[in-house]
Design a protein around this motif. Sequence first.
Motif, PDB file in Angstrom:
ATOM      1  N   SER A  47       2.105   2.351  13.029  1.00 18.05           N
ATOM      2  CA  SER A  47       0.706   2.646  12.752  1.00 18.05           C
ATOM      3  C   SER A  47      -0.251   1.566  13.241  1.00 18.05           C
ATOM      4  N   THR A  48       0.249   0.371  13.481  1.00 19.95           N
ATOM      5  CA  THR A  48      -0.592  -0.736  13.936  1.00 19.95           C
ATOM      6  C   THR A  48       0.295  -1.773  14.624  1.00 19.95           C
ATOM      7  N   THR A  49      -0.337  -2.634  15.405  1.00 21.41           N
ATOM      8  CA  THR A  49       0.405  -3.750  16.002  1.00 21.41           C
ATOM      9  C   THR A  49       0.170  -5.027  15.210  1.00 21.41           C
ATOM     10  N   ASN A  50      -0.716  -4.965  14.226  1.00 28.01           N
ATOM     11  CA  ASN A  50      -0.968  -6.103  13.347  1.00 28.01           C
ATOM     12  C   ASN A  50       0.150  -6.156  12.312  1.00 28.01           C
ATOM     13  N   ASN A  51       0.937  -7.222  12.336  1.00 25.96           N
ATOM     14  CA  ASN A  51       2.119  -7.269  11.470  1.00 25.96           C
ATOM     15  C   ASN A  51       1.792  -7.296   9.984  1.00 25.96           C
ATOM     16  N   GLU A  52       0.718  -7.938   9.604  1.00 25.22           N
ATOM     17  CA  GLU A  52       0.342  -7.911   8.191  1.00 25.22           C
ATOM     18  C   GLU A  52       0.006  -6.477   7.777  1.00 25.22           C
ATOM     19  N   GLY A  53      -0.717  -5.765   8.616  1.00 24.37           N
ATOM     20  CA  GLY A  53      -1.027  -4.368   8.355  1.00 24.37           C
ATOM     21  C   GLY A  53       0.219  -3.499   8.346  1.00 24.37           C
ATOM     22  N   ARG A  54       1.157  -3.839   9.228  1.00 24.17           N
ATOM     23  CA  ARG A  54       2.428  -3.101   9.282  1.00 24.17           C
ATOM     24  C   ARG A  54       3.191  -3.233   7.973  1.00 24.17           C
ATOM     25  N   VAL A  55       3.231  -4.442   7.444  1.00 24.52           N
ATOM     26  CA  VAL A  55       3.957  -4.672   6.187  1.00 24.52           C
ATOM     27  C   VAL A  55       3.351  -3.819   5.078  1.00 24.52           C
ATOM     28  N   GLU A  56       2.032  -3.875   4.932  1.00 29.34           N
ATOM     29  CA  GLU A  56       1.401  -3.097   3.863  1.00 29.34           C
ATOM     30  C   GLU A  56       1.562  -1.596   4.100  1.00 29.34           C
ATOM     31  N   ALA A  57       1.423  -1.153   5.346  1.00 28.37           N
ATOM     32  CA  ALA A  57       1.577   0.276   5.649  1.00 28.37           C
ATOM     33  C   ALA A  57       2.992   0.755   5.337  1.00 28.37           C
ATOM     34  N   THR A  58       3.977  -0.081   5.630  1.00 26.10           N
ATOM     35  CA  THR A  58       5.367   0.305   5.376  1.00 26.10           C
ATOM     36  C   THR A  58       5.659   0.350   3.879  1.00 26.10           C
ATOM     37  N   ALA A 132       9.936  -0.004  -6.474  1.00 27.39           N
ATOM     38  CA  ALA A 132       9.676   1.433  -6.514  1.00 27.39           C
ATOM     39  C   ALA A 132      10.285   2.067  -7.760  1.00 27.39           C
ATOM     40  N   LYS A 133      11.494   1.654  -8.103  1.00 26.33           N
ATOM     41  CA  LYS A 133      12.124   2.188  -9.323  1.00 26.33           C
ATOM     42  C   LYS A 133      11.288   1.852 -10.541  1.00 26.33           C
ATOM     43  N   TYR A 134      10.799   0.616 -10.606  1.00 26.80           N
ATOM     44  CA  TYR A 134       9.930   0.228 -11.711  1.00 26.80           C
ATOM     45  C   TYR A 134       8.649   1.064 -11.683  1.00 26.80           C
ATOM     46  N   PHE A 135       8.054   1.161 -10.505  1.00 24.65           N
ATOM     47  CA  PHE A 135       6.801   1.895 -10.337  1.00 24.65           C
ATOM     48  C   PHE A 135       6.940   3.345 -10.801  1.00 24.65           C
ATOM     49  N   LEU A 136       8.082   3.956 -10.521  1.00 29.88           N
ATOM     50  CA  LEU A 136       8.327   5.349 -10.912  1.00 29.88           C
ATOM     51  C   LEU A 136       8.424   5.533 -12.419  1.00 29.88           C
ATOM     52  N   THR A 137       8.923   4.528 -13.099  1.00 28.61           N
ATOM     53  CA  THR A 137       9.218   4.687 -14.522  1.00 28.61           C
ATOM     54  C   THR A 137       8.173   4.090 -15.446  1.00 28.61           C
ATOM     55  N   THR A 138       7.138   3.483 -14.906  1.00 31.09           N
ATOM     56  CA  THR A 138       6.150   2.836 -15.753  1.00 31.09           C
ATOM     57  C   THR A 138       4.897   3.695 -15.881  1.00 31.09           C
ATOM     58  N   ASP A 139       4.210   3.499 -16.942  1.00 31.75           N
ATOM     59  CA  ASP A 139       2.946   4.197 -17.154  1.00 31.75           C
ATOM     60  C   ASP A 139       1.762   3.269 -16.911  1.00 31.75           C
ATOM     61  N   ASP A 140       1.999   2.174 -16.196  1.00 31.18           N
ATOM     62  CA  ASP A 140       0.912   1.252 -15.885  1.00 31.18           C
ATOM     63  C   ASP A 140      -0.197   1.981 -15.144  1.00 31.18           C
ATOM     64  N   GLU A 141      -1.347   1.366 -15.119  1.00 31.59           N
ATOM     65  CA  GLU A 141      -2.492   1.980 -14.461  1.00 31.59           C
ATOM     66  C   GLU A 141      -2.551   1.652 -12.979  1.00 31.59           C
ATOM     67  N   LEU A 142      -1.509   1.051 -12.439  1.00 30.35           N
ATOM     68  CA  LEU A 142      -1.489   0.736 -11.020  1.00 30.35           C
ATOM     69  C   LEU A 142      -1.441   2.007 -10.185  1.00 30.35           C
ATOM     70  N   THR A 143      -2.271   2.062  -9.182  1.00 33.35           N
ATOM     71  CA  THR A 143      -2.210   3.178  -8.242  1.00 33.35           C
ATOM     72  C   THR A 143      -1.176   2.840  -7.171  1.00 33.35           C
ATOM     73  N   THR A 144      -0.762   3.837  -6.430  1.00 37.33           N
ATOM     74  CA  THR A 144       0.156   3.602  -5.319  1.00 37.33           C
ATOM     75  C   THR A 144      -0.470   2.624  -4.341  1.00 37.33           C
ATOM     76  N   GLU A 145      -1.761   2.774  -4.089  1.00 41.41           N
ATOM     77  CA  GLU A 145      -2.463   1.894  -3.152  1.00 41.41           C
ATOM     78  C   GLU A 145      -2.478   0.450  -3.631  1.00 41.41           C
ATOM     79  N   SER A 146      -2.789   0.226  -4.910  1.00 44.37           N
ATOM     80  CA  SER A 146      -2.836  -1.156  -5.407  1.00 44.37           C
ATOM     81  C   SER A 146      -1.434  -1.760  -5.473  1.00 44.37           C
ATOM     82  N   ALA A 147      -0.433  -0.948  -5.803  1.00 47.35           N
ATOM     83  CA  ALA A 147       0.950  -1.450  -5.808  1.00 47.35           C
ATOM     84  C   ALA A 147       1.376  -1.816  -4.391  1.00 47.35           C
ATOM     85  N   ALA A 148       1.004  -0.996  -3.413  1.00 51.48           N
ATOM     86  CA  ALA A 148       1.343  -1.288  -2.016  1.00 51.48           C
ATOM     87  C   ALA A 148       0.656  -2.564  -1.544  1.00 51.48           C
TER      88      ALA A 148
END
Length: 181
Positions: A47-58, A132-148
């Motif tokens: 999606s990008t050649t910027n490696n920092e962006g690649r890490v977050e996108a992945t 990801a396993k933690y993220f799936l099982t928690t009811d925290d208010e974290l969005t997928t975007e903020s967790a990423a």
Amino acid sequence: MDEIAAQAGVTKPVLYQHFGSKRDLYMAVLEAGSEDFLATIRQALESTTNNEGRVEATVAAYLEFVNREDATYRLLFESDLVNSPDVRNTVRRVDDICAAMLSQVIAADTGLSAEEATLLAYGMLGMAMAAAKYFLTTDDELTTESAATLLGALSWKGISGFPKSHPPKSATSAESEQFEK
């Protein structure tokens, strides 16, 4: 099988014409999910050649895949059948291909050997899987975007230090000392 047939818009006998057993159907779904997961990760890496962006996108792609309603992630990584040789081989193939994609980017960016880059790729995959396993099982208010964003920052802070702190394998000890200064 009834639910699958209903969702496919066919009868159970038609399903069995295509799949001899529930296991055959499971393996077909597992294979399709594997390819979907790998395509998702590949697309994020490209999606990008910027490696920092690649890490977050992945990381975002990984979390979004895990969070999908179709629960394909659970088939790939949490199945009760994962100890079965054919399922284990499929899951291992997915891990290996994913790690190979990541390690190519890591090696190109850091100058690390293929073996070192592969080890880091598996480490990053392990971190993403555990989070990801933690993220799936928690009811925290974290969005997928903020967790990423958080996990991407953690990964990037670790991996971005390698070009500056890891001398090339071929460097002499004098060059290594100079590199570290």
